[in-house]
Scaffold this active site. Structure first.
Site, PDB file in Angstrom:
ATOM      1  CG  MET A 317      -2.027   1.054   1.143  1.00  0.00           C
ATOM      2  SD  MET A 317      -3.162   1.034   2.561  1.00  0.00           S
ATOM      3  CE  MET A 317      -4.047  -0.509   2.280  1.00  0.00           C
ATOM      4  N   GLY A 318       1.977   1.215   0.747  1.00  0.00           N
ATOM      5  CA  GLY A 318       2.890   2.352   0.752  1.00  0.00           C
ATOM      6  C   GLY A 318       3.552   2.543  -0.595  1.00  0.00           C
ATOM      7  CD1 TRP A 320      -1.317   2.027  -6.100  1.00  0.00           C
ATOM      8  CD2 TRP A 320      -2.114   2.892  -4.213  1.00  0.00           C
ATOM      9  NE1 TRP A 320      -2.441   2.747  -6.424  1.00  0.00           N
ATOM     10  CE2 TRP A 320      -2.950   3.289  -5.281  1.00  0.00           C
ATOM     11  CE3 TRP A 320      -2.422   3.318  -2.923  1.00  0.00           C
ATOM     12  CZ2 TRP A 320      -4.064   4.106  -5.095  1.00  0.00           C
ATOM     13  CZ3 TRP A 320      -3.542   4.121  -2.730  1.00  0.00           C
ATOM     14  CH2 TRP A 320      -4.334   4.511  -3.813  1.00  0.00           C
ATOM     15  CG  HIS A 321       0.050   6.077  -1.218  1.00  0.00           C
ATOM     16  ND1 HIS A 321      -0.296   5.041  -0.378  1.00  0.00           N
ATOM     17  CD2 HIS A 321      -1.059   6.851  -1.316  1.00  0.00           C
ATOM     18  CE1 HIS A 321      -1.546   5.190   0.009  1.00  0.00           C
ATOM     19  NE2 HIS A 321      -2.039   6.266  -0.542  1.00  0.00           N
ATOM     20  N   GLY A 322       3.833   5.548  -3.911  1.00  0.00           N
ATOM     21  CA  GLY A 322       5.044   6.038  -4.548  1.00  0.00           C
ATOM     22  C   GLY A 322       6.276   5.421  -3.906  1.00  0.00           C
TER      23      GLY A 322
END
Length: 388
Positions: A317-318, A320-322
């Site tokens: 998830m982290g 995925w943000h960048g």
């Protein structure tokens, strides 16, 4: 044009959806017209960027072809290798759009909403593998589900089977009045959250911190709490717009927020914050990892397995943000919180150290709120800025 980013966009929506409202109040079916509206709305949203428009079209052809091919394949065979390949190919455009900018100047793959469209497509591949989707999907419904414009840029992430139930539902004029009332109510809540409360926090607090804070410590503390509240009201406001417009179109898109700042623990928080995303990662990453590892019998300890699942989930998830440090650390921070809470739950179940009463509930909410705010502070990147 950014969805819900200007009053011009809302004015256009009023014009486009006026026939939908008229048909709905008369108890007439309106989804065919709404498909036409979706095409027009997407044209307006992507009109300012030919590159993004071409990328959207190419992505849609890629994703739909992949889904249809895998459904056809799944009717006859069920190879693990083919399934993994289909998932990788479904995620590939998103991964390239996220990773390529760090290594080259290529930017033609990405477009507004690619993440949420990918989540929908990958979901369909996985549910086909599970046998939840057996019949070939009509191309018009598949396209309408993937490209449904109210939720295109930032969700909420709907599920195909739930979406189709709304498409098939017979809505009377009286029932549509309730849809319309609920939709308008959510839209006005969006204006309150995003353009009044969120804007006020950003303009009167965050942008003026250098005049409000009298020390670096005060600056960091004020920013942490102000940013956390701003992030909620801005994103919850957007979600309210998306869900409200969906209701006007006869689609009950899932809720995305449920009073996250009164969460009593970190698990409770992720059942309240950006729910459609957290549930997606739970169902299609965490649960599948647990099932796969259990099936292989590589890790037999359930607690260890659960903790590894949390680390994988929040690290992804982290990322995925960048790939920036704040996003990866943010993901690991929440994984650590989940692992720690897991240990606390096991300890408390055995020793009854933390009783359940009004005082401990209030204290739990207070403590969880501060852990959450510090997480958003990490997410903001402000922790890594010098000279604050």
């Amino acid at each position: 044009m950014t969805p819900y980013g200007s009053f011009t966009f809302f004015f256009i929506l009023v014009i486009l959806l006026a026939p939908t409202v008229i048909l709905g109040l008369r108890g007439r079916r309106f989804h065919a017209y709404n498909m036409f509206v979706t095409v027009i709305a997407l044209g307006i949203i992507f009109a300012s960027s030919l590159q993004q428009a071409v990328a959207l079209i190419g992505f849609t052809i890629w994703q739909v072809s992949l889904i249809k091919s895998y459904i056809h394949y799944r009717k006859k065979r069920n190879s693990d290798l083919v399934f993994y390949l289909a998932v990788v190919l479904s995620i590939l455009p998103l991964a390239m759009s996220k990773l390529l900018p760090y290594f080259s100047t290529i930017t033609f793959i990405g477009f507004l909403g690619i993440s949420y469209l990918t989540f929908k497509g990958t979901q369909l591949v996985m549910e086909t593998r599970d046998g939840l989707i057996k019949e070939d999907l009509p191309i018009t419904r598949l396209l309408y589900f993937i490209l449904f414009f109210p939720t295109i840029s930032s969700g909420p992430i709907d599920r195909y089977r739930r979406f189709v139930k709304d498409l098939d539902a017979q809505i009377s004029g009286e029932q549509y009045k309730l849809y319309l009332y609920e939709g308008i109510n959510k839209i006005f809540r969006g204006f309150l959250y995003k353009y009044i409360i969120g804007y006020s926090i950003n303009y009167y607090v965050i942008s003026k911190l250098k005049f409000i804070a009298h020390s670096p410590l005060e600056h960091h503390l004020y920013y942490m709490y102000a940013y956390s509240l701003y992030l909620f009201f801005d994103f919850a406001g957007y979600s309210a717009f998306a869900i409200g417009v969906s209701y006007v179109m006869g689609i009950k898109s899932p809720e995305n927020f449920n009073k996250p700042f009164i969460s009593r623990n970190i698990k409770d928080f992720w059942n309240r914050w950006h729910m459609s995303l957290s549930f997606w990662f739970r169902d299609y990453v965490y649960m599948r990892f647990i099932f796969w590892m259990t099936k292989k019998k590589w890790i037999k300890n359930r607690n260890t397995l659960s903790n590894l699942g949390y680390i994988l989930l929040f690290l992804l998830m982290g990322i995925w943000h960048g790939l920036e440090a704040q996003y990866i650390i943010y993901g690991l921070y929440h994984a650590l919180l989940m692992v720690a809470y897991n240990a606390f739950e096991r300890f408390n179940k055995k020793h009854k150290w933390w009783p359940q009463n009004k005082f401990t509930h209030a204290l739990s909410v207070f403590m969880t709120f501060h852990f959450i705010c510090f997480g958003f502070y990490i997410f903001s990147g402000q922790l890594f800025h010098k000279g604050v």
